[in-house]
Design a protein around this motif. Structure first.
Motif: not given
Length: 496
Positions: A285-289, A292-303, A257-260, A248-252
């Motif tokens: 927010s757009v910044t969070r979106r 998240l997309l940047d994180w998924a690409e860097r870590h080869d993860a799916w959303v 909370e993508c930083a987590l 579980p990852v908190p929602v703000g």
């Protein structure tokens, strides 16, 4: 202009469509919105820049000031910009460098790197009963079947079957009928901003069906899946039953909370409801979106994007979806006509990256093949004739009236005893109880008056939130909405 205030020198040319009238299918608002949104995402207008005043931009582009006001409000609601009285409109979206990398010429926008080895299938995982019910205050967070025009639907079914050949009735495409997938793709391109084709769409029975197929096709036992907290219980159980380790990852206030996520670099999948988070109702927010997309690409993860009720936005047009920003194709987009038409229809869909499509279809063909041909034919005709969009408009108006009636009754009967959030869209909002309230005790008192309430804490895994309840209202009559809201206001007024 007031001294000390400077505006960004907006050198963007006037959108071409405004010079000779907007082209078919595009309003002036849509053209201006798309021009400014693309400029922000491309950093032509950098973060922190102050946009021209609505009056100045209207004069420059030959528009009414009201049109520009609507566009600025829409950009603000989607968190591209922030609007502060006396300070103007400033760009608030932060765009990662990786997002600006150009797509290689000739590469399909849905193309992505080579997939990992296919995961082995696991035993089926049946999601739990969500306990939502038509006409039950306040568990009625689903489409109201009474609004659905059954006579018109019957005519569509008869017409569709009359046009169908015998071969079509016997040999359904496992991905769904091409005619329906084309209509779904057309709708998503026009109204949800997704650049997809019929080949990218798989017709399923609903969003939970999509989650189950993805979980059993993509995940290996022990793979880590990050979910929202609080969040949708069915999704959590589907992933757990597929053998995943659920985190579980908190929602703000701005969404997940993508930083987590950086603490979970080995995550295989992230599940989000970005438009109207389930259950808090916040919009990512757009910044969070983009994070998240940047994180998924860097870590080869799916959303997985669960877009369950975003068509029903009561402030402006439905928000652009996360998938519309997905240049590296890390997002599996899921939607459902069960949420927009009626729950018993059992037709949903997913927009799937090419390298996952084969895995999902192989499992789907083994376990169930495809949705019934009759429903697919009728729905394709419903979409092609514009009846789906027409129904959305009338349903949106009806749901807004019910929401407004409830909010008015609460304001009249319990002023100052609560706050609400997430009421700008969707099938429900969150009502925050007075500080120090006992959430479980309040729900028990409500049950004694005939109100079925779901406490927000029952949807939390690790995060601790103030006491609140989820108020579902869309599948209530107006009389039920008003009466139940008066009862709820009475409970709030009597609470300590």
């Amino acid at each position: 202009m007031a001294r000390g205030k400077t505006e960004f020198a907006l050198d963007l040319p006037c959108p071409a469509g405004l010079r000779g009238g907007a082209p078919a299918g595009d309003s002036k608002q849509d053209l201006v919105y798309a021009t400014l949104r693309d400029a922000i995402l491309g950093r032509l207008i950098p973060a922190g820049s102050r946009l021209p005043s609505t009056r100045m931009l209207a004069q420059r582009w030959g528009l009414s000031r009201g049109t520009v006001e609507i566009v600025y409000d829409r950009l603000s609601s989607e968190a591209y910009v922030s609007r502060t009285p006396g300070s103007g409109t400033r760009v608030s979206a932060v765009v990662p460098d990786r997002y600006l990398m150009a797509i290689a010429p000739g590469v399909h926008p849905l193309a992505v790197p080579a997939p990992r080895a296919p995961a082995a299938s696991a035993p089926p995982a049946g999601p739990p009963d969500p306990a939502v019910q038509v006409g039950v205050p306040f568990m009625a967070r689903l489409a109201d079947p009474a609004l659905f025009p059954l006579p018109a639907w019957s005519r569509q079914i008869a017409r569709a079957l009359d046009r169908a050949g015998v071969e079509l009735l016997c040999c359904a495409d496992p991905a769904g009928l091409p005619v329906l997938r084309e209509q779904i793709a057309d709708y998503l391109r026009k109204y949800r901003g997704i650049g997809c084709s019929a080949d990218d769409v798989i017709v399923l029975t609903g969003i939970r069906h999509a989650l189950d197929l993805v979980a059993r096709s993509v995940l290996r036992p022990g793979d880590k899946v990050c979910v929202e907290d609080p969040g949708y219980p069915a999704a959590l159980q589907i992933f757990a039953r597929a053998g995943a380790s659920v985190v579980p990852v908190p929602v703000g206030p701005h969404g997940l909370e993508c930083a987590l996520l950086d603490g979970h670099a080995d995550t295989r999948l992230v599940y989000v409801t970005p438009a109207h988070q389930s259950p808090t109702g916040v919009t990512m927010s757009v910044t969070r979106r983009l994070e998240l997309l940047d994180w998924a690409e860097r870590h080869d993860a799916w959303v997985i994007e669960d877009d369950y009720d975003s068509e029903f936005n009561y402030l402006n047009a439905p928000l652009a979806v996360l998938k519309s920003l997905d240049r590296e194709c890390r997002v599996i987009y899921t939607g459902s006509f069960n949420k927009t038409l009626f729950a018993g229809l059992r037709v949903g869909f997913a927009v799937v990256p090419p390298q996952l499509k084969g895995q999902l279809l192989a499992l789907w063909q083994t376990t169930g093949r495809s949705v019934g041909v009759t429903e697919q034919l009728a729905l394709a005709s419903w979409l092609a004739d514009g009846l789906f969009v027409r129904h959305l408009r009338s349903a949106r108006r009806a749901y807004q009236e019910r929401r407004d009636a409830i909010l008015a009754a609460l304001a009249a009967g319990a002023p100052g005893r609560y706050t609400v959030s997430g009421h700008h869209a969707g099938f429900h909002f969150v009502l925050w109880l007075p500080e120090g309230s006992d959430e479980a005790a309040f729900c028990a008192r409500a049950a004694a008056t005939g109100l079925q309430l779901q406490g927000l804490r029952s949807l939390c895994r690790e995060v601790v939130l103030p006491p609140a309840i989820v108020v579902g209202y869309t599948a209530l009559t107006m009389a039920q909405a008003r009466h139940s809201a008066r009862l709820l206001a009475g409970l709030l007024s009597a609470s300590d």
